[in-house]
Design an enzyme around this catalytic site. Sequence first.
Site, PDB file in Angstrom:
ATOM      1  N   ARG A   1      -8.808  -9.694  -8.788  1.00 49.65           N
ATOM      2  CA  ARG A   1      -9.104  -8.251  -8.839  1.00 49.65           C
ATOM      3  C   ARG A   1      -9.727  -7.717  -7.545  1.00 49.65           C
ATOM      4  O   ARG A   1     -10.443  -6.716  -7.539  1.00 49.65           O
ATOM      5  CB  ARG A   1     -10.017  -7.900 -10.011  1.00 49.65           C
ATOM      6  CG  ARG A   1      -9.419  -8.282 -11.351  1.00 49.65           C
ATOM      7  CD  ARG A   1     -10.183  -7.656 -12.497  1.00 49.65           C
ATOM      8  NE  ARG A   1      -9.662  -8.161 -13.743  1.00 49.65           N
ATOM      9  CZ  ARG A   1     -10.129  -9.245 -14.357  1.00 49.65           C
ATOM     10  NH1 ARG A   1     -11.136  -9.913 -13.834  1.00 49.65           N
ATOM     11  NH2 ARG A   1      -9.600  -9.635 -15.482  1.00 49.65           N
TER      12      ARG A   1
ATOM     13  N   LYS B   1      -3.622   1.607   2.701  1.00 48.35           N
ATOM     14  CA  LYS B   1      -2.415   1.563   1.869  1.00 48.35           C
ATOM     15  C   LYS B   1      -1.837   0.168   2.025  1.00 48.35           C
ATOM     16  O   LYS B   1      -1.490  -0.241   3.140  1.00 48.35           O
ATOM     17  CB  LYS B   1      -1.376   2.575   2.354  1.00 48.35           C
ATOM     18  CG  LYS B   1      -1.594   3.982   1.885  1.00 48.35           C
ATOM     19  CD  LYS B   1      -0.380   4.814   2.278  1.00 48.35           C
ATOM     20  CE  LYS B   1      -0.540   6.263   1.941  1.00 48.35           C
ATOM     21  NZ  LYS B   1       0.571   7.074   2.465  1.00 48.35           N
TER      22      LYS B   1
ATOM     23  N   GLU C   1       4.254   6.475  17.510  1.00 52.63           N
ATOM     24  CA  GLU C   1       3.202   6.911  16.577  1.00 52.63           C
ATOM     25  C   GLU C   1       2.064   7.606  17.331  1.00 52.63           C
ATOM     26  O   GLU C   1       1.438   8.526  16.811  1.00 52.63           O
ATOM     27  CB  GLU C   1       2.644   5.731  15.768  1.00 52.63           C
ATOM     28  CG  GLU C   1       3.600   5.139  14.748  1.00 52.63           C
ATOM     29  CD  GLU C   1       3.780   5.984  13.478  1.00 52.63           C
ATOM     30  OE1 GLU C   1       3.129   7.040  13.347  1.00 52.63           O
ATOM     31  OE2 GLU C   1       4.579   5.581  12.628  1.00 52.63           O
TER      32      GLU C   1
ATOM     33  N   LYS D   1      -6.642   8.890  12.794  1.00 55.39           N
ATOM     34  CA  LYS D   1      -6.236   8.317  11.494  1.00 55.39           C
ATOM     35  C   LYS D   1      -7.462   8.165  10.592  1.00 55.39           C
ATOM     36  O   LYS D   1      -7.412   8.476   9.398  1.00 55.39           O
ATOM     37  CB  LYS D   1      -5.549   6.966  11.706  1.00 55.39           C
ATOM     38  CG  LYS D   1      -5.117   6.294  10.417  1.00 55.39           C
ATOM     39  CD  LYS D   1      -3.645   6.376  10.117  1.00 55.39           C
ATOM     40  CE  LYS D   1      -3.304   5.909   8.719  1.00 55.39           C
ATOM     41  NZ  LYS D   1      -2.271   4.895   8.673  1.00 55.39           N
TER      42      LYS D   1
ATOM     43  N   GLU E   1      -4.072  10.524  -0.447  1.00 56.07           N
ATOM     44  CA  GLU E   1      -2.992  11.496  -0.225  1.00 56.07           C
ATOM     45  C   GLU E   1      -2.865  12.479  -1.382  1.00 56.07           C
ATOM     46  O   GLU E   1      -1.777  12.755  -1.867  1.00 56.07           O
ATOM     47  CB  GLU E   1      -1.663  10.744   0.005  1.00 56.07           C
ATOM     48  CG  GLU E   1      -0.676  11.555   0.806  1.00 56.07           C
ATOM     49  CD  GLU E   1       0.462  10.755   1.422  1.00 56.07           C
ATOM     50  OE1 GLU E   1       0.378   9.511   1.486  1.00 56.07           O
ATOM     51  OE2 GLU E   1       1.403  11.411   1.863  1.00 56.07           O
TER      52      GLU E   1
ATOM     53  N   ARG F   1      -3.305  14.025   4.407  1.00 57.56           N
ATOM     54  CA  ARG F   1      -2.641  12.792   4.834  1.00 57.56           C
ATOM     55  C   ARG F   1      -1.133  13.005   5.061  1.00 57.56           C
ATOM     56  O   ARG F   1      -0.488  12.287   5.818  1.00 57.56           O
ATOM     57  CB  ARG F   1      -2.886  11.681   3.799  1.00 57.56           C
ATOM     58  CG  ARG F   1      -3.063  10.327   4.461  1.00 57.56           C
ATOM     59  CD  ARG F   1      -3.486   9.248   3.487  1.00 57.56           C
ATOM     60  NE  ARG F   1      -3.078   8.003   4.072  1.00 57.56           N
ATOM     61  CZ  ARG F   1      -3.675   6.829   3.918  1.00 57.56           C
ATOM     62  NH1 ARG F   1      -4.696   6.696   3.158  1.00 57.56           N
ATOM     63  NH2 ARG F   1      -3.231   5.765   4.520  1.00 57.56           N
TER      64      ARG F   1
ATOM     65  N   ASN G   1       3.127  12.217   8.029  1.00 56.36           N
ATOM     66  CA  ASN G   1       4.561  11.992   7.817  1.00 56.36           C
ATOM     67  C   ASN G   1       5.434  12.758   8.800  1.00 56.36           C
ATOM     68  O   ASN G   1       6.654  12.771   8.672  1.00 56.36           O
ATOM     69  CB  ASN G   1       4.959  12.395   6.385  1.00 56.36           C
ATOM     70  CG  ASN G   1       4.409  11.423   5.367  1.00 56.36           C
ATOM     71  OD1 ASN G   1       4.194  10.258   5.674  1.00 56.36           O
ATOM     72  ND2 ASN G   1       4.156  11.910   4.168  1.00 56.36           N
TER      73      ASN G   1
ATOM     74  N   HIS H   1       8.725  11.425   9.907  1.00 53.65           N
ATOM     75  CA  HIS H   1       9.063  10.297   9.038  1.00 53.65           C
ATOM     76  C   HIS H   1      10.140  10.632   8.001  1.00 53.65           C
ATOM     77  O   HIS H   1      10.777   9.730   7.478  1.00 53.65           O
ATOM     78  CB  HIS H   1       7.807   9.778   8.321  1.00 53.65           C
ATOM     79  CG  HIS H   1       6.928   8.959   9.224  1.00 53.65           C
ATOM     80  ND1 HIS H   1       6.393   9.456  10.393  1.00 53.65           N
ATOM     81  CD2 HIS H   1       6.506   7.668   9.142  1.00 53.65           C
ATOM     82  CE1 HIS H   1       5.671   8.510  10.977  1.00 53.65           C
ATOM     83  NE2 HIS H   1       5.726   7.417  10.249  1.00 53.65           N
TER      84      HIS H   1
ATOM     85  N   HIS I   1      12.748   8.011   8.162  1.00 57.28           N
ATOM     86  CA  HIS I   1      12.948   7.032   7.084  1.00 57.28           C
ATOM     87  C   HIS I   1      14.393   6.997   6.621  1.00 57.28           C
ATOM     88  O   HIS I   1      14.948   5.936   6.332  1.00 57.28           O
ATOM     89  CB  HIS I   1      12.067   7.376   5.870  1.00 57.28           C
ATOM     90  CG  HIS I   1      10.685   6.810   5.981  1.00 57.28           C
ATOM     91  ND1 HIS I   1       9.648   7.259   5.213  1.00 57.28           N
ATOM     92  CD2 HIS I   1      10.176   5.838   6.767  1.00 57.28           C
ATOM     93  CE1 HIS I   1       8.549   6.594   5.523  1.00 57.28           C
ATOM     94  NE2 HIS I   1       8.845   5.725   6.472  1.00 57.28           N
TER      95      HIS I   1
ATOM     96  N   HIS J   1      10.946   1.060  13.584  1.00 64.25           N
ATOM     97  CA  HIS J   1      10.258   2.197  12.966  1.00 64.25           C
ATOM     98  C   HIS J   1       9.951   3.317  13.983  1.00 64.25           C
ATOM     99  O   HIS J   1      10.236   4.494  13.746  1.00 64.25           O
ATOM    100  CB  HIS J   1       8.970   1.717  12.287  1.00 64.25           C
ATOM    101  CG  HIS J   1       8.220   2.821  11.614  1.00 64.25           C
ATOM    102  ND1 HIS J   1       8.706   3.463  10.497  1.00 64.25           N
ATOM    103  CD2 HIS J   1       7.033   3.417  11.906  1.00 64.25           C
ATOM    104  CE1 HIS J   1       7.846   4.410  10.138  1.00 64.25           C
ATOM    105  NE2 HIS J   1       6.827   4.396  10.967  1.00 64.25           N
TER     106      HIS J   1
HETATM  107  N1  GLY Z   1      -2.066   0.854   5.757  1.00 62.51           N
HETATM  108  C1  GLY Z   1      -1.593   2.038   6.339  1.00 62.51           C
HETATM  109  C2  GLY Z   1      -2.173   3.261   5.784  1.00 62.51           C
HETATM  110  O1  GLY Z   1      -3.038   3.219   4.943  1.00 62.51           O
HETATM  111  O2  GLY Z   1      -1.776   4.328   6.176  1.00 62.51           O
END
Ligand code: GLY
Length: 362
Positions: A121, A143, A185, A227, A237, A242, A246, A249, A253, A266
């Site tokens: 956990r 993320k 980026e 960031k 998000e 956030r 994008n 993107h 993508h 990418h």
């Molecule tokens: N790990 C990338 C983000 O949180 O944007």
Amino acid sequence: MKVVKLELQERSYPIIITKDDFKNLAGRLKALALGNQAFIISNPIISRLYGPGLKTALSNVGINSVIYNIKDSESSKSIAQYIKTISKISSIDTKKRLFCVALGGGVVGDLTGFVAATYKRGIPYIQVPTTLLAQVDSAIGGKTAIDLASGKNLVGAFFQPKLVYSNVSLLGSLPARQISSGLAEVVKYGMIIDKDLFAFLEKNYQKILNSDKESLIRIISTASKIKAHIVANDEKETKGLRTILNFGHTIGHALETATDYTNLNHGEAISIGMVAACQIAQEIGILEPKVEQRLIDLLVKFNLPIKAKKVDLKKVYQAFYRDKKFINGKIRMVVPSRIGHVIVTEDIPFKIIQKIIKRSIS
Ligand code: GLY
């Protein structure tokens, strides 16, 4: 050395941008007291270059470590690799307090983060990104995810690392094409929020391409600050902020998916996506053409493409429809209004998007 703080109450963490060796990292880990057993997830090339140095530095502060290598490709973000990794951790998990280290690029970082988020956990982990793309983007923000056959990043969690250690000296072994990918980026941050960063890139592109360490530290710390600010204010998000990350993107993508992640990396895909987003902004009358030209000039300096080659248009449209940014029949797009500022809109007619996608393919 620069230190940027990502402020998230009890989950706050420092992002260190340095050119020094692992001694400083080991000292910080000792002070953080994350544990006395490190499970380092890496890939064969990176662990051969930097694994021994990291292990020695950790051992000097009383932290035992093992290195576990995964293949350096998106295929490593699979359920099978996740189970293999977590089983390996469980087999070495003795009475010592265990934490994970992601020593690698985005694939290593995403898998490690998800493993750490879910094993027992949640156990602590840190990010030691070894690509420019990971240092300016994927190692920061929490993320974490793995892929399913039906799509990328479909199984994941928000789980913040305890520390991000971005060492520009680790970028020395990176192929030029991957440096350019990370620079896309960085250009993105300039376009969405920081015109001074954009101007710095225009002025210092040669030094950056020559891997001048001070210039790299400057752009990585600026990118990390941006960031960190965005994540601190919209971690999950849910507040719209956030979303501006994008930029480039949505079409990017779709191009990556349409080409099965083969002929474009990418950064290259989002380079094309950013130019396309400028063209869409011009079509809806919110952007002067000279901004697109300035962006193209900078991307070309960084050896990034502005059009995609050998892509099946139908596949790009299909990927676009399947993308999660397609909400209630409308595409959510991030488009610029000037350098350093973007807006998020859901009102772009698909006809315009189709026209611009067509123009993005040569
Ligand atoms: N790990 C990338 C983000 O949180 O944007």
